[in-house]
Design a protein around this motif. Structure first.
Motif, PDB file in Angstrom:
ATOM      1  N   SER A  61      -6.213  -6.295  -2.916  1.00 40.44           N
ATOM      2  CA  SER A  61      -5.743  -5.623  -4.138  1.00 40.44           C
ATOM      3  C   SER A  61      -4.735  -4.535  -3.807  1.00 40.44           C
ATOM      4  O   SER A  61      -3.722  -4.374  -4.499  1.00 40.44           O
ATOM      5  N   ILE A  62      -5.001  -3.796  -2.746  1.00 42.30           N
ATOM      6  CA  ILE A  62      -4.072  -2.731  -2.321  1.00 42.30           C
ATOM      7  C   ILE A  62      -2.740  -3.344  -1.898  1.00 42.30           C
ATOM      8  O   ILE A  62      -1.671  -2.848  -2.259  1.00 42.30           O
ATOM      9  N   LYS A  63      -2.796  -4.432  -1.163  1.00 42.65           N
ATOM     10  CA  LYS A  63      -1.559  -5.096  -0.720  1.00 42.65           C
ATOM     11  C   LYS A  63      -0.753  -5.607  -1.907  1.00 42.65           C
ATOM     12  O   LYS A  63       0.478  -5.514  -1.909  1.00 42.65           O
ATOM     13  N   ILE A  64      -1.433  -6.120  -2.930  1.00 40.22           N
ATOM     14  CA  ILE A  64      -0.732  -6.588  -4.135  1.00 40.22           C
ATOM     15  C   ILE A  64      -0.027  -5.429  -4.827  1.00 40.22           C
ATOM     16  O   ILE A  64       1.144  -5.530  -5.213  1.00 40.22           O
ATOM     17  N   GLU A  65      -0.738  -4.304  -4.972  1.00 40.96           N
ATOM     18  CA  GLU A  65      -0.136  -3.120  -5.598  1.00 40.96           C
ATOM     19  C   GLU A  65       1.044  -2.607  -4.777  1.00 40.96           C
ATOM     20  O   GLU A  65       2.085  -2.239  -5.319  1.00 40.96           O
ATOM     21  N   ALA A  66       0.886  -2.587  -3.463  1.00 40.86           N
ATOM     22  CA  ALA A  66       1.976  -2.131  -2.590  1.00 40.86           C
ATOM     23  C   ALA A  66       3.187  -3.055  -2.721  1.00 40.86           C
ATOM     24  O   ALA A  66       4.334  -2.585  -2.755  1.00 40.86           O
ATOM     25  N   ASN A  67       2.930  -4.341  -2.807  1.00 39.55           N
ATOM     26  CA  ASN A  67       4.020  -5.300  -2.960  1.00 39.55           C
ATOM     27  C   ASN A  67       4.778  -5.066  -4.259  1.00 39.55           C
ATOM     28  O   ASN A  67       6.009  -5.142  -4.303  1.00 39.55           O
ATOM     29  N   LYS A  68       4.055  -4.756  -5.327  1.00 35.48           N
ATOM     30  CA  LYS A  68       4.700  -4.458  -6.614  1.00 35.48           C
ATOM     31  C   LYS A  68       5.624  -3.251  -6.499  1.00 35.48           C
ATOM     32  O   LYS A  68       6.654  -3.174  -7.171  1.00 35.48           O
ATOM     33  N   LEU A  69       5.226  -2.289  -5.649  1.00 34.76           N
ATOM     34  CA  LEU A  69       6.014  -1.068  -5.473  1.00 34.76           C
ATOM     35  C   LEU A  69       7.011  -1.180  -4.328  1.00 34.76           C
ATOM     36  O   LEU A  69       7.711  -0.221  -4.003  1.00 34.76           O
ATOM     37  N   ASP A  70       7.048  -2.358  -3.685  1.00 38.75           N
ATOM     38  CA  ASP A  70       7.950  -2.610  -2.559  1.00 38.75           C
ATOM     39  C   ASP A  70       7.776  -1.562  -1.459  1.00 38.75           C
ATOM     40  O   ASP A  70       8.739  -0.935  -1.021  1.00 38.75           O
ATOM     41  N   MET A  71       6.526  -1.371  -1.054  1.00 38.56           N
ATOM     42  CA  MET A  71       6.246  -0.433   0.035  1.00 38.56           C
ATOM     43  C   MET A  71       5.112  -0.988   0.894  1.00 38.56           C
ATOM     44  O   MET A  71       4.321  -1.794   0.413  1.00 38.56           O
ATOM     45  N   PRO A  72       5.030  -0.576   2.151  1.00 42.52           N
ATOM     46  CA  PRO A  72       3.934  -1.025   3.009  1.00 42.52           C
ATOM     47  C   PRO A  72       2.586  -0.545   2.452  1.00 42.52           C
ATOM     48  O   PRO A  72       2.497   0.565   1.912  1.00 42.52           O
ATOM     49  N   TYR A  73       1.568  -1.376   2.591  1.00 45.11           N
ATOM     50  CA  TYR A  73       0.277  -1.007   2.009  1.00 45.11           C
ATOM     51  C   TYR A  73      -0.328   0.231   2.658  1.00 45.11           C
ATOM     52  O   TYR A  73      -0.987   1.023   2.006  1.00 45.11           O
ATOM     53  N   GLN A  74      -0.051   0.443   3.976  1.00 41.01           N
ATOM     54  CA  GLN A  74      -0.567   1.651   4.630  1.00 41.01           C
ATOM     55  C   GLN A  74       0.052   2.900   4.005  1.00 41.01           C
ATOM     56  O   GLN A  74      -0.627   3.913   3.827  1.00 41.01           O
ATOM     57  N   SER A  75       1.326   2.814   3.671  1.00 48.92           N
ATOM     58  CA  SER A  75       2.000   3.952   3.037  1.00 48.92           C
ATOM     59  C   SER A  75       1.419   4.224   1.660  1.00 48.92           C
ATOM     60  O   SER A  75       1.228   5.387   1.279  1.00 48.92           O
ATOM     61  N   LEU A  76       1.133   3.170   0.926  1.00 45.95           N
ATOM     62  CA  LEU A  76       0.547   3.344  -0.396  1.00 45.95           C
ATOM     63  C   LEU A  76      -0.834   4.005  -0.293  1.00 45.95           C
ATOM     64  O   LEU A  76      -1.151   4.898  -1.071  1.00 45.95           O
ATOM     65  N   ILE A  77      -1.625   3.583   0.677  1.00 46.13           N
ATOM     66  CA  ILE A  77      -2.936   4.206   0.882  1.00 46.13           C
ATOM     67  C   ILE A  77      -2.775   5.695   1.166  1.00 46.13           C
ATOM     68  O   ILE A  77      -3.492   6.531   0.609  1.00 46.13           O
ATOM     69  N   LYS A  78      -1.801   6.052   2.017  1.00 47.97           N
ATOM     70  CA  LYS A  78      -1.566   7.476   2.326  1.00 47.97           C
ATOM     71  C   LYS A  78      -1.152   8.252   1.084  1.00 47.97           C
ATOM     72  O   LYS A  78      -1.615   9.370   0.861  1.00 47.97           O
ATOM     73  N   VAL A  79      -0.291   7.662   0.272  1.00 47.31           N
ATOM     74  CA  VAL A  79       0.143   8.334  -0.959  1.00 47.31           C
ATOM     75  C   VAL A  79      -1.042   8.554  -1.887  1.00 47.31           C
ATOM     76  O   VAL A  79      -1.237   9.651  -2.419  1.00 47.31           O
ATOM     77  N   TRP A  80      -1.846   7.514  -2.067  1.00 42.83           N
ATOM     78  CA  TRP A  80      -3.020   7.640  -2.943  1.00 42.83           C
ATOM     79  C   TRP A  80      -3.995   8.692  -2.418  1.00 42.83           C
ATOM     80  O   TRP A  80      -4.518   9.497  -3.184  1.00 42.83           O
ATOM     81  N   LEU A  81      -4.245   8.687  -1.123  1.00 47.74           N
ATOM     82  CA  LEU A  81      -5.163   9.680  -0.550  1.00 47.74           C
ATOM     83  C   LEU A  81      -4.625  11.102  -0.722  1.00 47.74           C
ATOM     84  O   LEU A  81      -5.359  12.016  -1.095  1.00 47.74           O
ATOM     85  N   ALA A  82      -3.339  11.293  -0.433  1.00 49.83           N
ATOM     86  CA  ALA A  82      -2.735  12.627  -0.570  1.00 49.83           C
ATOM     87  C   ALA A  82      -2.798  13.106  -2.014  1.00 49.83           C
ATOM     88  O   ALA A  82      -3.129  14.270  -2.278  1.00 49.83           O
TER      89      ALA A  82
END
Length: 90
Positions: free
Chosen positions: A60-81
């Motif tokens: 699910s995280i990878k799908i969301e990251a793909n929608k935002l055109d960003m690596p999923y690890q980066s999206l996790i960091k953004v969400w955590l921050a």
């Protein structure tokens, strides 16, 4: 004006590190005259961690990251921050 000691010349970074580990900087620097400095271009240090996630959650995280055109690890960091920032302001 306070009397400060002269900072010695160091041959290596290791030598300087050893010196400051056993000496108080206030003997060598008049901190009353110090000025704040902004180093906005520095990247914060990072540390690699291992995080176990359920496969479905990771997908699910990878799908969301793909929608935002960003690596999923980066999206996790953004969400955590964002969550930590929100929690601290609550």
């Amino acid at each position: 004006m306070s009397k400060t000691k002269k900072i010695p010349n160091f041959k290596t970074e290791a030598e300087e590190r050893e010196f400051w580990e056993i000496h108080d900087s206030s003997d060598y620097i008049d901190w009353k005259n110090a000025q704040s400095v902004s180093m906005s271009n520095l990247k914060p240090s990072t540390k690699t961690i291992s995080l176990r996630l359920p496969e479905g959650l990771l997908e699910s995280i990878k799908i969301e990251a793909n929608k935002l055109d960003m690596p999923y690890q980066s999206l996790i960091k953004v969400w955590l921050a964002d969550d930590v920032k929100h929690s601290r302001n609550a």
